[in-house]
Design a protein around this motif. Structure first.
Motif, PDB file in Angstrom:
ATOM      1  N   LEU A 179       2.552  -0.560 -12.880  1.00  0.00           N
ATOM      2  CA  LEU A 179       3.463  -1.177 -11.921  1.00  0.00           C
ATOM      3  C   LEU A 179       3.445  -0.429 -10.594  1.00  0.00           C
ATOM      4  O   LEU A 179       3.462  -1.036  -9.519  1.00  0.00           O
ATOM      5  CB  LEU A 179       4.889  -1.175 -12.489  1.00  0.00           C
ATOM      6  CG  LEU A 179       5.225  -2.209 -13.553  1.00  0.00           C
ATOM      7  CD1 LEU A 179       6.641  -1.993 -14.050  1.00  0.00           C
ATOM      8  CD2 LEU A 179       5.083  -3.611 -13.005  1.00  0.00           C
ATOM      9  N   ILE A 180       3.414   0.885 -10.677  1.00  0.00           N
ATOM     10  CA  ILE A 180       3.412   1.686  -9.453  1.00  0.00           C
ATOM     11  C   ILE A 180       2.114   1.481  -8.690  1.00  0.00           C
ATOM     12  O   ILE A 180       2.114   1.323  -7.465  1.00  0.00           O
ATOM     13  CB  ILE A 180       3.607   3.180  -9.801  1.00  0.00           C
ATOM     14  CG1 ILE A 180       4.905   3.369 -10.624  1.00  0.00           C
ATOM     15  CG2 ILE A 180       3.651   4.012  -8.535  1.00  0.00           C
ATOM     16  CD1 ILE A 180       6.141   2.797  -9.963  1.00  0.00           C
ATOM     17  N   GLU A 181       0.987   1.461  -9.414  1.00  0.00           N
ATOM     18  CA  GLU A 181      -0.290   1.249  -8.744  1.00  0.00           C
ATOM     19  C   GLU A 181      -0.320  -0.117  -8.067  1.00  0.00           C
ATOM     20  O   GLU A 181      -0.831  -0.273  -6.962  1.00  0.00           O
ATOM     21  CB  GLU A 181      -1.448   1.364  -9.758  1.00  0.00           C
ATOM     22  CG  GLU A 181      -1.605   2.736 -10.385  1.00  0.00           C
ATOM     23  CD  GLU A 181      -2.035   3.779  -9.365  1.00  0.00           C
ATOM     24  OE1 GLU A 181      -2.474   3.402  -8.274  1.00  0.00           O
ATOM     25  OE2 GLU A 181      -1.923   4.973  -9.677  1.00  0.00           O
ATOM     26  N   LEU A 182       0.237  -1.133  -8.731  1.00  0.00           N
ATOM     27  CA  LEU A 182       0.269  -2.466  -8.143  1.00  0.00           C
ATOM     28  C   LEU A 182       1.092  -2.481  -6.867  1.00  0.00           C
ATOM     29  O   LEU A 182       0.675  -3.007  -5.839  1.00  0.00           O
ATOM     30  CB  LEU A 182       0.863  -3.470  -9.144  1.00  0.00           C
ATOM     31  CG  LEU A 182       1.104  -4.875  -8.568  1.00  0.00           C
ATOM     32  CD1 LEU A 182      -0.207  -5.510  -8.148  1.00  0.00           C
ATOM     33  CD2 LEU A 182       1.830  -5.743  -9.568  1.00  0.00           C
ATOM     34  N   SER A 183       2.270  -1.892  -6.908  1.00  0.00           N
ATOM     35  CA  SER A 183       3.133  -1.901  -5.727  1.00  0.00           C
ATOM     36  C   SER A 183       2.456  -1.192  -4.563  1.00  0.00           C
ATOM     37  O   SER A 183       2.572  -1.625  -3.410  1.00  0.00           O
ATOM     38  CB  SER A 183       4.482  -1.239  -6.039  1.00  0.00           C
ATOM     39  OG  SER A 183       4.334   0.147  -6.261  1.00  0.00           O
ATOM     40  N   ARG A 184       1.720  -0.116  -4.854  1.00  0.00           N
ATOM     41  CA  ARG A 184       1.050   0.611  -3.778  1.00  0.00           C
ATOM     42  C   ARG A 184      -0.155  -0.162  -3.253  1.00  0.00           C
ATOM     43  O   ARG A 184      -0.462  -0.107  -2.053  1.00  0.00           O
ATOM     44  CB  ARG A 184       0.629   1.990  -4.281  1.00  0.00           C
ATOM     45  CG  ARG A 184       1.837   2.903  -4.490  1.00  0.00           C
ATOM     46  CD  ARG A 184       1.505   4.184  -5.211  1.00  0.00           C
ATOM     47  NE  ARG A 184       2.708   4.980  -5.407  1.00  0.00           N
ATOM     48  CZ  ARG A 184       2.773   6.052  -6.191  1.00  0.00           C
ATOM     49  NH1 ARG A 184       1.702   6.446  -6.852  1.00  0.00           N
ATOM     50  NH2 ARG A 184       3.899   6.716  -6.323  1.00  0.00           N
ATOM     51  N   SER A 185      -0.830  -0.905  -4.128  1.00  0.00           N
ATOM     52  CA  SER A 185      -1.951  -1.719  -3.657  1.00  0.00           C
ATOM     53  C   SER A 185      -1.468  -2.842  -2.760  1.00  0.00           C
ATOM     54  O   SER A 185      -2.226  -3.358  -1.936  1.00  0.00           O
ATOM     55  CB  SER A 185      -2.727  -2.290  -4.847  1.00  0.00           C
ATOM     56  OG  SER A 185      -1.984  -3.290  -5.508  1.00  0.00           O
ATOM     57  N   LEU A 186      -0.201  -3.235  -2.907  1.00  0.00           N
ATOM     58  CA  LEU A 186       0.393  -4.260  -2.057  1.00  0.00           C
ATOM     59  C   LEU A 186       1.097  -3.664  -0.848  1.00  0.00           C
ATOM     60  O   LEU A 186       1.839  -4.336  -0.146  1.00  0.00           O
ATOM     61  CB  LEU A 186       1.404  -5.094  -2.875  1.00  0.00           C
ATOM     62  CG  LEU A 186       0.794  -5.927  -3.996  1.00  0.00           C
ATOM     63  CD1 LEU A 186       1.886  -6.569  -4.831  1.00  0.00           C
ATOM     64  CD2 LEU A 186      -0.134  -6.987  -3.446  1.00  0.00           C
ATOM     65  N   ARG A 187       0.874  -2.378  -0.622  1.00  0.00           N
ATOM     66  CA  ARG A 187       1.435  -1.663   0.526  1.00  0.00           C
ATOM     67  C   ARG A 187       2.967  -1.641   0.492  1.00  0.00           C
ATOM     68  O   ARG A 187       3.632  -1.701   1.525  1.00  0.00           O
ATOM     69  CB  ARG A 187       0.967  -2.290   1.840  1.00  0.00           C
ATOM     70  CG  ARG A 187      -0.538  -2.323   2.010  1.00  0.00           C
ATOM     71  CD  ARG A 187      -0.917  -2.851   3.374  1.00  0.00           C
ATOM     72  NE  ARG A 187      -2.361  -2.997   3.495  1.00  0.00           N
ATOM     73  CZ  ARG A 187      -2.966  -3.439   4.591  1.00  0.00           C
ATOM     74  NH1 ARG A 187      -2.261  -3.770   5.649  1.00  0.00           N
ATOM     75  NH2 ARG A 187      -4.276  -3.554   4.635  1.00  0.00           N
ATOM     76  N   ALA A 188       3.536  -1.595  -0.675  1.00  0.00           N
ATOM     77  CA  ALA A 188       4.988  -1.479  -0.766  1.00  0.00           C
ATOM     78  C   ALA A 188       5.419  -0.113  -0.252  1.00  0.00           C
ATOM     79  O   ALA A 188       4.771   0.894  -0.510  1.00  0.00           O
ATOM     80  CB  ALA A 188       5.444  -1.661  -2.221  1.00  0.00           C
ATOM     81  N   THR A 189       6.517  -0.087   0.475  1.00  0.00           N
ATOM     82  CA  THR A 189       7.031   1.187   0.970  1.00  0.00           C
ATOM     83  C   THR A 189       7.634   1.988  -0.173  1.00  0.00           C
ATOM     84  O   THR A 189       7.915   1.453  -1.248  1.00  0.00           O
ATOM     85  CB  THR A 189       8.103   0.931   2.040  1.00  0.00           C
ATOM     86  OG1 THR A 189       9.212   0.244   1.439  1.00  0.00           O
ATOM     87  CG2 THR A 189       7.547   0.108   3.195  1.00  0.00           C
ATOM     88  N   GLY A 190       7.855   3.267   0.085  1.00  0.00           N
ATOM     89  CA  GLY A 190       8.477   4.112  -0.936  1.00  0.00           C
ATOM     90  C   GLY A 190       9.854   3.611  -1.307  1.00  0.00           C
ATOM     91  O   GLY A 190      10.258   3.655  -2.479  1.00  0.00           O
ATOM     92  N   LEU A 191      10.604   3.101  -0.323  1.00  0.00           N
ATOM     93  CA  LEU A 191      11.942   2.580  -0.591  1.00  0.00           C
ATOM     94  C   LEU A 191      11.888   1.356  -1.485  1.00  0.00           C
ATOM     95  O   LEU A 191      12.666   1.235  -2.434  1.00  0.00           O
ATOM     96  CB  LEU A 191      12.631   2.240   0.733  1.00  0.00           C
ATOM     97  CG  LEU A 191      14.049   1.654   0.615  1.00  0.00           C
ATOM     98  CD1 LEU A 191      14.978   2.663  -0.062  1.00  0.00           C
ATOM     99  CD2 LEU A 191      14.585   1.267   1.984  1.00  0.00           C
TER     100      LEU A 191
END
Length: 644
Positions: A179-191
């Protein structure tokens, strides 16, 4: 490296299974009339009668151990106003301390989860405070803070603080890595990662701690009142014992159990009050049906898929996050827009390397997709590889089934087994994965009797793609500040840790298909999880679409038509992480053909540059902790391929 806060004492943390609630409240009468309820009531009545009889027969003085009848008499003689004043004082201190503890503990847990340094620094101090009896430090706190509610609130807060911060940090850290890798691949911010991924997953952990801590808050408030107070249940009990009014002291204890505990927990024996923590938890973490889907995919970013549900099952929170992830990676049709896909000439590579490196970097930072020409692989070799791939897919099913893809291994044949998180339906295709060490170790090559020369031809084509991939990756190494051969060493094909993969993908013909068959996808939206993908397609057999992460929320897709002499390349999640998110792994999919397009069978040949299993992945900026490429890739494959 695991943060100390994530390995907290298990007794201070309640697992997800401890907090799953189901069904409606049992009616009081029905609950009591069950056999366990009857025996419990009988045991309680027996103990009270035994106590009463012992006090009467042994003539125990009231100031030592009053009989239950004396305690009840004292309880009933105390006026309501007197009770209300003491109970209100205790409740005020307990609830304010409880609220203060929540307000500090949850944000602190977030900071400790985000910062290993902060976790290593603060966690030992928290353990020291937790292991110190509150009774021992209560007088010191009262002397320092003086009279009034302040010291009592601090004591109540201290006793509730540790379970909340530990359970919250554990829940935050327990979020599936996919889930974390997916959110980062979508350029999700840390917040957004915290608020939309980690905190929702941690809800059961947090509420487990809140349920435990609410009773601890009362204990802290009463202990503080023992030391210094002019009102409250603790003060009432302390005053009664100092005057040797033991029945009254016991009555105070009974009053605390009868009124204070139900009030703070929102529950009585016979009702479930609106303030119940369980009701709040159900609102934030509603029950959902459990999904059993769990299939394959070499090149999908599968964070949040119900495939993450292990054999023993995860609870409802995983399904909630799966839905969140499916929304994030765009399962709908969206709109088609024109974008310029960068085209890069690799001619005279050695002399133009810095120029080419700059062009590759810019394309990968902005969109993550590009096409290359003058790439060094002869078109005749590419055409021959397509012809050879067809010889495999035209084999009878029973022959292809001799080389099945094992669970957790990226080699062998699979048929319609890949389910994208973006669609929830199997891709309309079959594929054969070629990963050199696994092919020999697991005997996954078709036999020479079934398919003569297939192995030699595919290994030659695999080598050509590897060489092209290493040239392109050397440009990224140069820009990232690594040695030019950094990624070549990390993808060493002579090592038994080698895991780069050539994949042959056959998309089924849509000729004669029913209208409803066109509502699915040939390959649902996903991002690749390798370093670099090199994709060969046949001209006239399109369908590939891309959607950069910055435009994911707009659902805007762009067609990438295949062109003879050009190879399409894209950045994968592995290189995105390795570059500390400077390079972008872009969402892409393969749509169904339109009415005016080629409807026949479609073949694509992607080569996935995946670092060797023992390669250590850590970027130049140190944004992420080091991880082996093997651990990284195995995590993805296991989450993506169907249970065999």
């Amino acid at each position: 490296m695991t943060s100390p806060i994530t390995s907290a004492i298990s007794s201070s943390t309640v697992t997800r299974h401890d907090v799953v609630q189901s069904g409606k409240p049992v009616a009081p009468l029905k609950h009591v009339l069950t056999l366990p309820g009857i025996t419990t009531v009988a045991a309680l009545v027996g103990a009270v009668l035994l106590w009463e009889g012992a006090a009467w027969l042994l003539s125990i003085p009231t100031y030592l151990l009053p009989a239950p009848s004396a305690i009840l008499g004292s309880f009933s003689s105390i006026g309501f106003e007197r009770w209300a004043g003491h109970i209100a004082a205790t409740l005020r201190v307990a609830l304010i301390g409880y609220a203060m503890s929540i307000a500090i503990a949850i944000p602190l847990a977030v900071f400790m989860m985000r910062s290993p340094f902060l976790s290593r620094t603060l966690y030992p101090l928290l353990v020291v405070v937790q292991s110190t009896p509150v009774v021992a430090i209560a007088p010191i706190i009262i002397v320092v803070l003086g009279a009034g509610d302040a010291p009592r609130i601090v004591i109540a807060s201290l006793i509730t603080f540790f379970p909340i911060v530990v359970s919250t940090a554990t829940g935050l850290a327990a979020t599936p890595p996919e889930l974390i890798e997916l959110s980062r691949s979508l350029r999700a911010t840390g917040l957004r990662e915290i608020t939309q991924i980690r905190l929702p997953f941690a809800v059961p952990y947090i509420f487990s701690a809140l349920k435990i801590s609410i009773t601890l808050a009362v204990i802290g408030a009463v202990v503080a009142e023992f030391c210094a107070s002019e009102a409250g249940v603790g003060y009432f009990i302390q005053l009664s014992t100092s005057l040797f009014k033991l029945p009254q002291a016991w009555a105070g204890l009974l009053g605390a159990r009868r009124n204070v505990a139900p009030a703070v927990s929102g529950r009585r024996f016979d009702t479930e009050a609106p303030l119940s923590l369980e009701r709040a938890e159900k609102r934030l973490n509603p029950p959902r049906s459990r999904s059993s889907r769990a299939p394959p995919g070499h090149c999908s970013s599968t964070a949040g898929s119900p495939a993450l549900t292990q054999e023993n099952g995860m609870n409802i929170q995983t399904d909630t996050l799966a839905e969140l992830a499916k929304e994030a990676i765009i399962g709908g049709v969206g709109t088609t827009v024109d974008r310029e896909i960068p085209v890069i000439d690799l001619a005279d590579f050695d002399n133009r390397k810095h120029e080419i490196a700059d062009a590759l970097w810019q394309a990968s930072v902005e969109i993550g997709f590009f096409q290359v020409y003058n790439h060094g692989i002869d078109q005749d070799d590419i055409d021959a590889a397509f012809d050879t791939a067809w010889t495999f897919f035209e084999l009878p099913t029973e022959v292809k089934a001799k080389t099945p893809m094992p669970k957790g291994i990226n080699a062998g044949w699979e048929f319609k087994a890949q389910v994208r998180p973006s669609t929830g339906t199997p891709d309309n295709k079959e594929s054969f994965q070629i990963t050199r060490p696994d092919m020999i170790r697991l005997n996954l090559w078709p036999s020479e009797d079934d398919l003569p020369t297939f192995r030699d031809k595919m290994l030659r084509f695999e080598r050509q793609n590897w060489e092209l991939g290493m040239r392109i990756l050397s440009c990224f190494a140069l820009t990232m500040g690594f040695t030019e051969d950094f990624f070549t060493k990390a993808h060493d094909p002579s090592s038994d840790q080698y895991q780069s993969t050539l994949r042959l993908i056959h998309y089924m013909s849509m000729e004669g298909a029913k209208p409803e068959d066109f509502t699915s996808w040939r390959a649902g939206a996903h991002s690749d999880f390798d370093c670099l993908t090199i994709l060969h397609q046949k001209e006239g057999e399109g369908g590939l679409q891309v959607c950069p992460g910055k435009d994911a929320a707009l659902h805007e897709w762009t067609d990438v038509p295949p062109r003879k002499g050009y190879i399409t390349c894209n950045i994968g999640d592995m290189l995105m992480r390795w570059s500390d998110d400077q390079l972008q792994s872009t969402l892409h999919r393969v749509r169904m053909p339109r009415e005016d397009e080629y409807m026949g069978r479609r073949l694509s040949l992607p080569f996935f540059c995946q670092a060797n299993r023992d390669a250590i992945m850590q970027g130049p900026l140190g944004k992420y902790e080091a991880i082996t490429a093997g651990e990284y890739l195995t995590r993805r494959i296991n989450a993506n391929f169907a249970k065999k």
